[in-house]
Design a protein around this motif. Structure first.
Motif, PDB file in Angstrom:
ATOM      1  N   ILE A 260      -0.070   5.968   5.374  1.00 27.97           N
ATOM      2  CA  ILE A 260      -1.324   5.734   4.615  1.00 27.97           C
ATOM      3  C   ILE A 260      -2.533   5.268   5.590  1.00 27.97           C
ATOM      4  O   ILE A 260      -3.744   6.037   5.557  1.00 27.97           O
TER       5      ILE A 260
ATOM      6  N   MET B 258       0.653  -1.104   0.059  1.00 33.57           N
ATOM      7  CA  MET B 258      -0.090  -0.143   0.009  1.00 33.57           C
ATOM      8  C   MET B 258       0.779   1.129  -0.109  1.00 33.57           C
ATOM      9  O   MET B 258       0.677   2.102  -0.702  1.00 33.57           O
ATOM     10  N   GLN B 259       1.957   1.228   0.741  1.00 32.95           N
ATOM     11  CA  GLN B 259       2.792   2.312   0.691  1.00 32.95           C
ATOM     12  C   GLN B 259       3.398   2.698  -0.475  1.00 32.95           C
ATOM     13  O   GLN B 259       3.429   3.918  -0.962  1.00 32.95           O
TER      14      GLN B 259
ATOM     15  N   GLN C 106      -6.171   7.428   5.825  1.00 25.93           N
ATOM     16  CA  GLN C 106      -7.358   6.929   5.583  1.00 25.93           C
ATOM     17  C   GLN C 106      -8.179   7.190   6.817  1.00 25.93           C
ATOM     18  O   GLN C 106      -9.549   7.440   6.678  1.00 25.93           O
TER      19      GLN C 106
ATOM     20  N   ASP D 166      -6.211  14.375  -2.601  1.00 26.08           N
ATOM     21  CA  ASP D 166      -5.635  13.254  -3.029  1.00 26.08           C
ATOM     22  C   ASP D 166      -5.042  13.143  -4.490  1.00 26.08           C
ATOM     23  O   ASP D 166      -4.914  12.171  -5.209  1.00 26.08           O
TER      24      ASP D 166
ATOM     25  N   ILE E 224      -5.761   6.062  -2.616  1.00 26.47           N
ATOM     26  CA  ILE E 224      -5.712   5.375  -1.370  1.00 26.47           C
ATOM     27  C   ILE E 224      -6.854   6.142  -0.589  1.00 26.47           C
ATOM     28  O   ILE E 224      -7.000   5.786   0.525  1.00 26.47           O
TER      29      ILE E 224
ATOM     30  N   SER F  72       1.026   4.580  -2.539  1.00 26.68           N
ATOM     31  CA  SER F  72       0.776   6.088  -2.401  1.00 26.68           C
ATOM     32  C   SER F  72       2.041   6.846  -2.908  1.00 26.68           C
ATOM     33  O   SER F  72       1.996   8.007  -3.386  1.00 26.68           O
TER      34      SER F  72
END
Length: 452
Positions: free
Chosen positions: A92, A1-2, A96, A165, A225, A5
């Protein structure tokens, strides 16, 4: 996930500041201008399609919009600032979580307020200034607005987060969709179906709902994200959102207070003609103010991200570019006001020679504030976007209330009624001068402390 981003927001780290700022500036300013034009067209359609009393009823209901908009601005700016900082830090889960907290808070707060208002609808309308003649129109309008106002808030909050974003064009597309549909639906609901002010309110909410659906396409992007997640409620995070967004709320609140004060002052010195003159000038000013807010809105995601990423040189470049843009726009506004005042007044169909002359003089003097207003607004947005809320609040209160309150009494008493037009320019100029000295001294102090 990082890794996602980093790639999704790589342009914020590497793209040259000039094209990066422009990519945020154009959608932000265009969106703000569309909002202001939309309000004017709404008024024209209600006036022509339903009548003057209906228009008065809708105008009396406008504080409800201010309440809803100020809440959405408060939560969205506070949350989006923390969101961009977290992106800059590549945190992240925190980003969120901020988004989720903001959405939940907006829903809870707005539903609570709208339920109270719906329970006391006639009292709210009377509090806003309705009388027996226009009360039915105000109640009809407010009932729809408060019942479905959550849609307007969610669209506003989501638009701000989408811009932060890295998708300012979609945020603009949502606003364009809302604005265009509002005009079309107003026409059909008022002129074709004859639904009156209820039709106008329904057009506002329905167009916002469709604009919200457009914004939801952002979640189809693979590199986004932005999403709601399951969270443990974090009261410290909520407090940060509220504190950071508070200057935006104060800005809206100050505008309402200042408008009331100017109306009282103008009617005291120049009677109803003075109030009518100020109404025209203030309508134009509302559009110009949104343009400068657009410059600040373009700076906010860039500065918050770079502050979180500790890219301070690029942060300073973005700030300098925003200030130059605001000052140049202010200079252009003054020139337009000086040479084009008569043409602007003609748009309002003014027939009285006295009103025409008074308004022409007013525009020439009132527009002088734009040389300083942009500078002040950009710095207020900048400090807010890097979590220095106290400095942002000081600027907003200084230009919006603290200086205006004595000046609105002193200037007309000492120099006559015409000086009322110089109250806002004087407050902006003093604020800008103090701010310039403060910023310069801070730079000198940092230069002395920097090791040789």
């Amino acid at each position: 996930m990082q890794e996602v981003s980093v790639s999704a927001h790589q342009h914020l780290r590497e793209q040259k500041i000039m094209p990066l700022f422009v990519s945020y500036l154009i959608p932000a300013v265009l969106g703000m201008v569309l909002m202001s034009v939309n309000i004017i067209i709404d008024g024209i359609m209600v006036s022509r399609g339903v009548g003057a009393n209906a228009l008065a009823g809708v105008n009396v209901s406008l504080p409800a919009f201010s309440i809803i908009f100020s809440i959405s601005l408060w939560i969205s700016i506070g949350g989006a600032t923390l969101y961009s900082m977290a992106l800059g830090e590549n945190d992240i889960p925190r980003a969120q979580s901020v988004f989720t907290h903001s959405i939940i808070t907006a829903i809870v707060v707005v539903l609570f307020i709208t339920m109270i208002c719906l329970w006391n609808l006639e009292r709210v309308a009377l509090l806003f200034g309705a009388n027996e003649v226009i009360l039915p129109y105000s109640v009809d309008y407010l009932r729809i607005l408060f019942t479905f106002g959550i849609v307007y808030v969610l669209e506003s909050v989501l638009s701000t987060f989408i811009r932060n974003d890295g998708n300012p064009n979609l945020a603009m597309a949502g606003l364009i969709t809302t604005a265009v549909l509002n005009i079309i639906l107003n026409y059909f609901f008022i002129f074709v179906y004859g639904w009156g002010v209820q039709g106008s309110a329904a057009a506002t909410i329905l167009s916002a709902a469709i604009g919200f659906l457009v914004l939801l396409t952002h979640f189809m992007r693979k590199d986004s994200i932005l999403k709601l997640t399951s969270i443990r409620w974090d009261w410290t995070m909520l407090r940060h959102i509220i504190v950071i967004g508070f200057p935006s709320f104060v800005t809206e609140f100050a505008v309402a207070i200042v408008t009331i004060l100017f109306n009282i002052t103008f009617i005291s010195y120049l009677g109803e003609t003075g109030v009518a003159s100020y109404a025209i000038v203030n309508s134009i000013h509302s559009m110009m103010l949104l343009v400068f807010l657009g410059v600040g809105a373009a700076l906010q995601p860039i500065s918050s991200f770079h502050y979180g990423a500790e890219l301070f040189d690029r942060l300073k470049q973005a700030l300098r570019l925003a200030i130059k843009t605001a000052v140049w726009l202010g200079a252009v506004a003054i020139i337009v006001g000086y040479f084009g005042a008569d043409y602007l007044i003609l748009l309002f169909g003014v027939e009285s020679e006295q009103l025409f002359t008074m308004t022409s003089v007013g525009i020439g003097l009132f527009f002088l504030q734009y040389l300083f207003l942009g500078y002040n607004m950009v710095y207020a947005e900048y400090y807010q976007s890097i979590n220095q809320t106290g400095k942002s609040l000081a600027i907003i209160l200084s230009r919006g209330l603290i200086l205006l309150l004595p000046l609105i009494w002193i200037l007309p008493n000492w120099f006559g009624a015409t000086a009322i037009w110089l109250v806002a320019p004087t407050a902006e100029a003093i604020t800008a001068l103090v701010l310039f000295i403060f910023v310069r001294r801070n730079k000198q102090q940092r230069a002395v402390m920097r090791p040789s």
